[in-house]
Design a protein around this motif. Structure first.
Motif, PDB file in Angstrom:
ATOM      1  N   UNK A  47       3.359  38.149  -0.598  1.00 33.19           N
ATOM      2  CA  UNK A  47       2.166  38.764  -0.016  1.00 33.19           C
ATOM      3  C   UNK A  47       2.047  38.521   1.474  1.00 33.19           C
ATOM      4  N   UNK A  48       3.188  38.528   2.164  1.00 31.18           N
ATOM      5  CA  UNK A  48       3.153  38.308   3.610  1.00 31.18           C
ATOM      6  C   UNK A  48       2.671  36.918   3.977  1.00 31.18           C
ATOM      7  N   UNK A  49       2.941  35.955   3.134  1.00 34.56           N
ATOM      8  CA  UNK A  49       2.527  34.573   3.397  1.00 34.56           C
ATOM      9  C   UNK A  49       1.198  34.207   2.766  1.00 34.56           C
ATOM     10  N   UNK A  50       0.630  35.125   1.996  1.00 35.63           N
ATOM     11  CA  UNK A  50      -0.680  34.874   1.388  1.00 35.63           C
ATOM     12  C   UNK A  50      -0.631  33.784   0.323  1.00 35.63           C
ATOM     13  N   UNK A  51       0.453  33.740  -0.443  1.00 37.89           N
ATOM     14  CA  UNK A  51       0.609  32.748  -1.512  1.00 37.89           C
ATOM     15  C   UNK A  51       1.988  32.107  -1.364  1.00 37.89           C
ATOM     16  N   UNK A  52       1.984  30.775  -1.406  1.00 38.67           N
ATOM     17  CA  UNK A  52       3.231  30.017  -1.304  1.00 38.67           C
ATOM     18  C   UNK A  52       3.313  29.058  -2.485  1.00 38.67           C
ATOM     19  N   UNK A  53       4.472  29.060  -3.156  1.00 43.12           N
ATOM     20  CA  UNK A  53       4.679  28.207  -4.326  1.00 43.12           C
ATOM     21  C   UNK A  53       5.876  27.304  -4.067  1.00 43.12           C
ATOM     22  N   UNK A  54       5.725  26.025  -4.389  1.00 39.77           N
ATOM     23  CA  UNK A  54       6.831  25.073  -4.319  1.00 39.77           C
ATOM     24  C   UNK A  54       7.029  24.498  -5.712  1.00 39.77           C
ATOM     25  N   UNK A  55       8.289  24.516  -6.169  1.00 39.50           N
ATOM     26  CA  UNK A  55       8.617  24.061  -7.513  1.00 39.50           C
ATOM     27  C   UNK A  55       9.901  23.236  -7.451  1.00 39.50           C
ATOM     28  N   UNK A  56      10.024  22.267  -8.357  1.00 38.28           N
ATOM     29  CA  UNK A  56      11.258  21.494  -8.430  1.00 38.28           C
ATOM     30  C   UNK A  56      12.288  22.259  -9.246  1.00 38.28           C
ATOM     31  N   UNK A  62       4.989  21.985  -7.815  1.00 44.08           N
ATOM     32  CA  UNK A  62       4.668  20.898  -6.894  1.00 44.08           C
ATOM     33  C   UNK A  62       3.499  21.270  -5.991  1.00 44.08           C
ATOM     34  N   UNK A  63       3.451  22.543  -5.566  1.00 40.39           N
ATOM     35  CA  UNK A  63       2.393  22.961  -4.653  1.00 40.39           C
ATOM     36  C   UNK A  63       2.121  24.443  -4.815  1.00 40.39           C
ATOM     37  N   UNK A  64       0.859  24.786  -4.616  1.00 37.24           N
ATOM     38  CA  UNK A  64       0.419  26.177  -4.620  1.00 37.24           C
ATOM     39  C   UNK A  64      -0.558  26.317  -3.470  1.00 37.24           C
ATOM     40  N   UNK A  65      -0.156  27.069  -2.444  1.00 38.65           N
ATOM     41  CA  UNK A  65      -0.999  27.267  -1.271  1.00 38.65           C
ATOM     42  C   UNK A  65      -1.442  28.720  -1.207  1.00 38.65           C
ATOM     43  N   UNK A  70      -7.191  35.744   1.323  1.00 36.72           N
ATOM     44  CA  UNK A  70      -6.850  36.533   0.136  1.00 36.72           C
ATOM     45  C   UNK A  70      -7.738  36.189  -1.055  1.00 36.72           C
ATOM     46  N   UNK A  71      -8.635  35.240  -0.868  1.00 38.53           N
ATOM     47  CA  UNK A  71      -9.550  34.878  -1.948  1.00 38.53           C
ATOM     48  C   UNK A  71     -10.786  35.772  -1.821  1.00 38.53           C
ATOM     49  N   UNK A  72     -10.784  36.816  -2.613  1.00 39.70           N
ATOM     50  CA  UNK A  72     -11.875  37.792  -2.608  1.00 39.70           C
ATOM     51  C   UNK A  72     -12.465  37.831  -4.007  1.00 39.70           C
ATOM     52  N   UNK A  73     -13.699  37.366  -4.169  1.00 41.72           N
ATOM     53  CA  UNK A  73     -14.314  37.364  -5.509  1.00 41.72           C
ATOM     54  C   UNK A  73     -14.377  38.756  -6.144  1.00 41.72           C
ATOM     55  N   UNK A  74     -14.317  39.789  -5.318  1.00 39.92           N
ATOM     56  CA  UNK A  74     -14.365  41.156  -5.818  1.00 39.92           C
ATOM     57  C   UNK A  74     -12.993  41.646  -6.291  1.00 39.92           C
ATOM     58  N   UNK A  75     -11.924  40.905  -5.918  1.00 39.98           N
ATOM     59  CA  UNK A  75     -10.571  41.354  -6.258  1.00 39.98           C
ATOM     60  C   UNK A  75      -9.717  40.181  -6.763  1.00 39.98           C
ATOM     61  N   UNK A  76     -10.172  39.573  -7.826  1.00 39.96           N
ATOM     62  CA  UNK A  76      -9.464  38.439  -8.428  1.00 39.96           C
ATOM     63  C   UNK A  76      -8.119  38.888  -8.985  1.00 39.96           C
ATOM     64  N   UNK A  77      -8.033  40.118  -9.460  1.00 40.95           N
ATOM     65  CA  UNK A  77      -6.779  40.628 -10.025  1.00 40.95           C
ATOM     66  C   UNK A  77      -5.630  40.570  -9.023  1.00 40.95           C
ATOM     67  N   UNK A  78      -5.917  40.906  -7.763  1.00 38.71           N
ATOM     68  CA  UNK A  78      -4.869  40.876  -6.754  1.00 38.71           C
ATOM     69  C   UNK A  78      -4.357  39.442  -6.554  1.00 38.71           C
ATOM     70  N   UNK A  82      -0.539  38.047  -7.158  1.00 38.02           N
ATOM     71  CA  UNK A  82       0.239  37.353  -6.138  1.00 38.02           C
ATOM     72  C   UNK A  82       0.759  36.011  -6.653  1.00 38.02           C
ATOM     73  N   UNK A  83      -0.075  35.283  -7.362  1.00 36.96           N
ATOM     74  CA  UNK A  83       0.340  33.981  -7.902  1.00 36.96           C
ATOM     75  C   UNK A  83       1.449  34.168  -8.935  1.00 36.96           C
ATOM     76  N   UNK A  84       1.275  35.131  -9.833  1.00 33.46           N
ATOM     77  CA  UNK A  84       2.320  35.390 -10.834  1.00 33.46           C
ATOM     78  C   UNK A  84       3.627  35.804 -10.167  1.00 33.46           C
ATOM     79  N   UNK A  85       3.548  36.656  -9.155  1.00 33.25           N
ATOM     80  CA  UNK A  85       4.757  37.106  -8.454  1.00 33.25           C
ATOM     81  C   UNK A  85       5.459  35.921  -7.791  1.00 33.25           C
ATOM     82  N   UNK A  86       4.702  35.037  -7.176  1.00 39.50           N
ATOM     83  CA  UNK A  86       5.291  33.878  -6.502  1.00 39.50           C
ATOM     84  C   UNK A  86       5.947  32.932  -7.498  1.00 39.50           C
ATOM     85  N   UNK A  87       5.273  32.657  -8.602  1.00 32.59           N
ATOM     86  CA  UNK A  87       5.832  31.753  -9.614  1.00 32.59           C
ATOM     87  C   UNK A  87       7.091  32.358 -10.228  1.00 32.59           C
TER      88      UNK A  87
END
Length: 115
Positions: A47-56, A62-65, A70-78, A82-87
């Motif tokens: 997401x252009x740096x919106x979500x960053x995931x670090x995993x071993x 390890x980390x979820x930034x 990008x935290x919009x209560x009106x658009x939780x689906x987005x 993004x989190x699912x795509x990063x993971x």
């Protein structure tokens, strides 16, 4: 009449012992590589740096930034997408890296159940 095997075939017990030693060495190298991969950290940004995931390498998160914008209560689906795509991307990266590292050791030989 005695059958002859082509050169390089057969060899008896000494050849078998050499093969066993070679297999043990490959197994040791694979175990060492897997241990190193498990300790390594993999990082992915979407997401252009919106979500960053670090995993071993063990696929432990390890980390979820998440950038605040990008935290919009009106658009939780987005945000969820993004989190699912990063993971999913970091897991693919770990699996691809593991496969490539193991292929280096096995010479591309695909033996089911080894990794």
């Amino acid at each position: 009449m005695k059958a002859r095997l082509p050169q390089g075939y057969g060899g008896g017990p000494s050849n078998m012992q050499g093969m066993i030693r070679q297999a043990q060495k490959v197994q040791e190298n694979m175990a060492k590589a897997q241990e190193e991969l498990n300790a390594r950290e993999f990082q992915v940004t979407v997401g252009g740096g919106a979500v960053e995931v670090t995993m071993t390498g063990k696929k432990e998160l390890k980390a979820l930034n998440i950038k605040p914008e990008v935290v919009d209560p009106e658009d939780v689906d987005m945000l969820q997408d993004l989190i699912m795509a990063a993971v999913n991307e970091v897991i693919r990266t770990i699996e691809d890296t593991t496969t490539k590292e193991m292929e280096k050791i096995t010479g591309g030989l695909n033996v089911p159940g080894l990794f």
